[in-house]
Scaffold this motif. Structure first.
Motif, PDB file in Angstrom:
ATOM      1  N   LEU A   1      -0.308   6.899  35.614  1.00  0.00           N
ATOM      2  CA  LEU A   1      -1.549   6.245  35.211  1.00  0.00           C
ATOM      3  C   LEU A   1      -1.289   4.751  35.235  1.00  0.00           C
ATOM      4  O   LEU A   1      -0.380   4.264  34.561  1.00  0.00           O
ATOM      5  CB  LEU A   1      -1.960   6.702  33.811  1.00  0.00           C
ATOM      6  CG  LEU A   1      -3.227   6.075  33.225  1.00  0.00           C
ATOM      7  CD1 LEU A   1      -4.442   6.422  34.071  1.00  0.00           C
ATOM      8  CD2 LEU A   1      -3.422   6.535  31.783  1.00  0.00           C
ATOM      9  N   TYR A  42       1.346   8.834  28.696  1.00  0.00           N
ATOM     10  CA  TYR A  42       0.384   9.866  28.304  1.00  0.00           C
ATOM     11  C   TYR A  42       0.200   9.800  26.791  1.00  0.00           C
ATOM     12  O   TYR A  42       1.134  10.067  26.031  1.00  0.00           O
ATOM     13  CB  TYR A  42       0.901  11.243  28.719  1.00  0.00           C
ATOM     14  CG  TYR A  42       0.047  12.402  28.276  1.00  0.00           C
ATOM     15  CD1 TYR A  42      -0.908  12.951  29.136  1.00  0.00           C
ATOM     16  CD2 TYR A  42       0.194  12.974  27.014  1.00  0.00           C
ATOM     17  CE1 TYR A  42      -1.686  14.030  28.746  1.00  0.00           C
ATOM     18  CE2 TYR A  42      -0.586  14.050  26.618  1.00  0.00           C
ATOM     19  CZ  TYR A  42      -1.521  14.569  27.474  1.00  0.00           C
ATOM     20  OH  TYR A  42      -2.300  15.637  27.087  1.00  0.00           O
ATOM     21  N   ILE A  73      -7.337   9.863  25.576  1.00  0.00           N
ATOM     22  CA  ILE A  73      -7.825  10.735  26.635  1.00  0.00           C
ATOM     23  C   ILE A  73      -8.999  11.587  26.152  1.00  0.00           C
ATOM     24  O   ILE A  73      -8.894  12.274  25.132  1.00  0.00           O
ATOM     25  CB  ILE A  73      -6.698  11.647  27.147  1.00  0.00           C
ATOM     26  CG1 ILE A  73      -5.545  10.799  27.704  1.00  0.00           C
ATOM     27  CG2 ILE A  73      -7.215  12.606  28.205  1.00  0.00           C
ATOM     28  CD1 ILE A  73      -4.301  11.613  28.028  1.00  0.00           C
ATOM     29  N   PHE A 124      -8.267  15.259  30.925  1.00  0.00           N
ATOM     30  CA  PHE A 124      -7.262  15.047  31.958  1.00  0.00           C
ATOM     31  C   PHE A 124      -7.031  16.417  32.584  1.00  0.00           C
ATOM     32  O   PHE A 124      -6.384  17.281  31.987  1.00  0.00           O
ATOM     33  CB  PHE A 124      -5.985  14.486  31.352  1.00  0.00           C
ATOM     34  CG  PHE A 124      -5.005  13.900  32.344  1.00  0.00           C
ATOM     35  CD1 PHE A 124      -5.256  13.878  33.714  1.00  0.00           C
ATOM     36  CD2 PHE A 124      -3.802  13.349  31.910  1.00  0.00           C
ATOM     37  CE1 PHE A 124      -4.364  13.328  34.615  1.00  0.00           C
ATOM     38  CE2 PHE A 124      -2.895  12.796  32.807  1.00  0.00           C
ATOM     39  CZ  PHE A 124      -3.181  12.790  34.158  1.00  0.00           C
ATOM     40  N   GLU A 169      -1.129  18.567  30.356  1.00  0.00           N
ATOM     41  CA  GLU A 169      -0.511  18.433  29.044  1.00  0.00           C
ATOM     42  C   GLU A 169       0.865  17.792  29.200  1.00  0.00           C
ATOM     43  O   GLU A 169       1.587  18.069  30.156  1.00  0.00           O
ATOM     44  CB  GLU A 169      -0.391  19.795  28.356  1.00  0.00           C
ATOM     45  CG  GLU A 169      -1.745  20.465  28.107  1.00  0.00           C
ATOM     46  CD  GLU A 169      -1.608  21.822  27.454  1.00  0.00           C
ATOM     47  OE1 GLU A 169      -0.460  22.331  27.386  1.00  0.00           O
ATOM     48  OE2 GLU A 169      -2.631  22.378  27.021  1.00  0.00           O
ATOM     49  N   ALA A 170       1.207  16.926  28.256  1.00  0.00           N
ATOM     50  CA  ALA A 170       2.508  16.246  28.286  1.00  0.00           C
ATOM     51  C   ALA A 170       2.840  15.793  26.878  1.00  0.00           C
ATOM     52  O   ALA A 170       1.986  15.796  25.976  1.00  0.00           O
ATOM     53  CB  ALA A 170       2.468  15.058  29.241  1.00  0.00           C
ATOM     54  N   ASN A 187       4.725  10.157  27.399  1.00  0.00           N
ATOM     55  CA  ASN A 187       5.429  10.561  28.609  1.00  0.00           C
ATOM     56  C   ASN A 187       5.038   9.702  29.806  1.00  0.00           C
ATOM     57  O   ASN A 187       3.870   9.415  30.043  1.00  0.00           O
ATOM     58  CB  ASN A 187       5.124  12.028  28.927  1.00  0.00           C
ATOM     59  CG  ASN A 187       6.074  12.614  29.959  1.00  0.00           C
ATOM     60  OD1 ASN A 187       7.266  12.730  29.696  1.00  0.00           O
ATOM     61  ND2 ASN A 187       5.551  12.989  31.115  1.00  0.00           N
ATOM     62  N   ALA A 203       2.522  10.110  33.504  1.00  0.00           N
ATOM     63  CA  ALA A 203       1.518  10.784  32.687  1.00  0.00           C
ATOM     64  C   ALA A 203       1.306  12.223  33.135  1.00  0.00           C
ATOM     65  O   ALA A 203       0.973  13.086  32.318  1.00  0.00           O
ATOM     66  CB  ALA A 203       0.199  10.011  32.753  1.00  0.00           C
ATOM     67  N   LEU A 204       1.504  12.469  34.426  1.00  0.00           N
ATOM     68  CA  LEU A 204       1.397  13.824  34.963  1.00  0.00           C
ATOM     69  C   LEU A 204       2.710  14.191  35.614  1.00  0.00           C
ATOM     70  O   LEU A 204       3.206  13.500  36.504  1.00  0.00           O
ATOM     71  CB  LEU A 204       0.267  13.901  36.001  1.00  0.00           C
ATOM     72  CG  LEU A 204       0.196  15.189  36.829  1.00  0.00           C
ATOM     73  CD1 LEU A 204      -0.058  16.393  35.930  1.00  0.00           C
ATOM     74  CD2 LEU A 204      -0.883  15.079  37.890  1.00  0.00           C
ATOM     75  N   TYR A 234      -9.328  12.133  35.246  1.00  0.00           N
ATOM     76  CA  TYR A 234      -8.912  11.495  33.984  1.00  0.00           C
ATOM     77  C   TYR A 234     -10.077  10.690  33.425  1.00  0.00           C
ATOM     78  O   TYR A 234     -10.652   9.848  34.128  1.00  0.00           O
ATOM     79  CB  TYR A 234      -7.723  10.573  34.223  1.00  0.00           C
ATOM     80  CG  TYR A 234      -7.229   9.840  32.987  1.00  0.00           C
ATOM     81  CD1 TYR A 234      -6.151  10.331  32.248  1.00  0.00           C
ATOM     82  CD2 TYR A 234      -7.832   8.665  32.566  1.00  0.00           C
ATOM     83  CE1 TYR A 234      -5.689   9.660  31.118  1.00  0.00           C
ATOM     84  CE2 TYR A 234      -7.383   7.994  31.439  1.00  0.00           C
ATOM     85  CZ  TYR A 234      -6.313   8.494  30.718  1.00  0.00           C
ATOM     86  OH  TYR A 234      -5.870   7.817  29.593  1.00  0.00           O
ATOM     87  N   SER A 258     -10.943   8.293  30.008  1.00  0.00           N
ATOM     88  CA  SER A 258     -10.366   7.656  28.828  1.00  0.00           C
ATOM     89  C   SER A 258     -11.361   7.635  27.670  1.00  0.00           C
ATOM     90  O   SER A 258     -12.576   7.768  27.865  1.00  0.00           O
ATOM     91  CB  SER A 258      -9.955   6.218  29.141  1.00  0.00           C
ATOM     92  OG  SER A 258     -11.109   5.378  29.224  1.00  0.00           O
TER      93      SER A 258
END
Length: 271
Positions: A47, A60, A65, A68, A80-81, A85, A88-89, A104, A106
């Motif tokens: 991101l 992340y 968010i 996502f 999910e993370a 992280n 982010a993905l 995504y 925000s």
């Protein structure tokens, strides 16, 4: 740099948009490490936030968010993370071939204009011809007024053969790819439709950032037709960020008078 905006106050006004400047630019986008991956291969995307297709990498953070998702055809799965992280993905690609759409959205963020002149410069730079008059007619302050902004970001990733289509995801504004750059039938012209509240935005400006295989970035502008569609010739091996923005009076409970909704789409044309 150029960010397109659609301005309306009290009733909707169509605003022609033009200009470039790095001073006011703050795009956000998803940047996959690879835009073409094998089925069940490593799928990684950062991101990003910055200007001229260069920016900082963001982590992340669930509190930032609204959604996502990874969408392929009629199948959707949330990303999910762990909080913070980077990337982010970071997950495995689907087990089937197809066009994977990363989505995504925000939560809203805020900024303030400390100086009226900066807002005027921004409005002039972006060719918001009625922005100053609309602002003054509303009786809004000329210093210390706020803007709320949200991001509506998509990215196209080819899994396996990459065949498939983008779709309307239901975000308040978005760029929908009507052509698939990874398809064997792709003819070298991307067609994208700009939507706002599920309706096409006619005569909206789209900013096009192209990163060449050598890493150079150039920026061009185009406009949508009556159906909200922009036709964009693209180059093999180049990575693209498309950007379109809505500007409207803010009606929420934050200390702000303007609201911006930023739509972005990234993809890379195979060599």
């Amino acid at each position: 740099m150029r960010l397109s905006r659609f301005l309306f106050i009290a009733t909707a006004f169509g605003v022609p948009l033009a200009g470039t400047s790095s001073v006011f630019a703050h795009e956000s986008w998803l940047e996959p490490l690879a835009y073409q991956v094998e089925t069940q291969g490593d799928l990684t995307a950062d991101l990003k936030n910055g200007e001229e297709f260069v920016g900082s990498t963001l982590g992340y953070f669930p509190n930032n968010i609204v959604r996502f998702d990874m969408i392929m055809g009629e199948t959707a799965a949330p990303v999910e993370a762990r909080p913070g992280n980077i990337p982010a993905l970071e997950t495995a690609a689907p087990a089937v071939d197809g066009l994977l759409v990363l989505v995504y959205q925000s939560t809203p963020s805020s900024l303030k204009y400390a100086e009226w002149e900066k807002f005027l410069a921004f409005a002039e730079h972006k060719d918001f011809k009625i922005a100053e008059a609309a602002h003054l007619a509303a009786g809004w302050p000329q210093q210390g007024f706020g803007e709320v902004y949200s991001r509506y970001i998509k990215s196209l990733v080819a899994v396996g053969n990459g065949e498939g289509t983008d779709m309307i995801t239901g975000m308040e504004t978005e760029l929908v790819a009507l052509t698939n750059p990874y398809s064997a039938a792709f003819d070298g012209t991307m067609q994208v439709q700009v939507l706002y509240k599920a309706q096409p935005r006619a005569d909206a400006q789209v900013e096009i950032f192209r990163r060449t295989p050598e890493g150079e970035v150039d920026i061009t502008l185009t406009r949508t037709n009556a159906e909200g569609v922009a036709s964009i010739p693209v180059s093999p091996g180049s990575e693209y960020l498309l950007d379109a923005v809505v500007l409207r009076p803010y009606s929420g409970d934050r200390d702000a008078v303007w609201e911006t909704l930023w739509a972005a789409l990234t993809f890379k044309v195979p060599e």
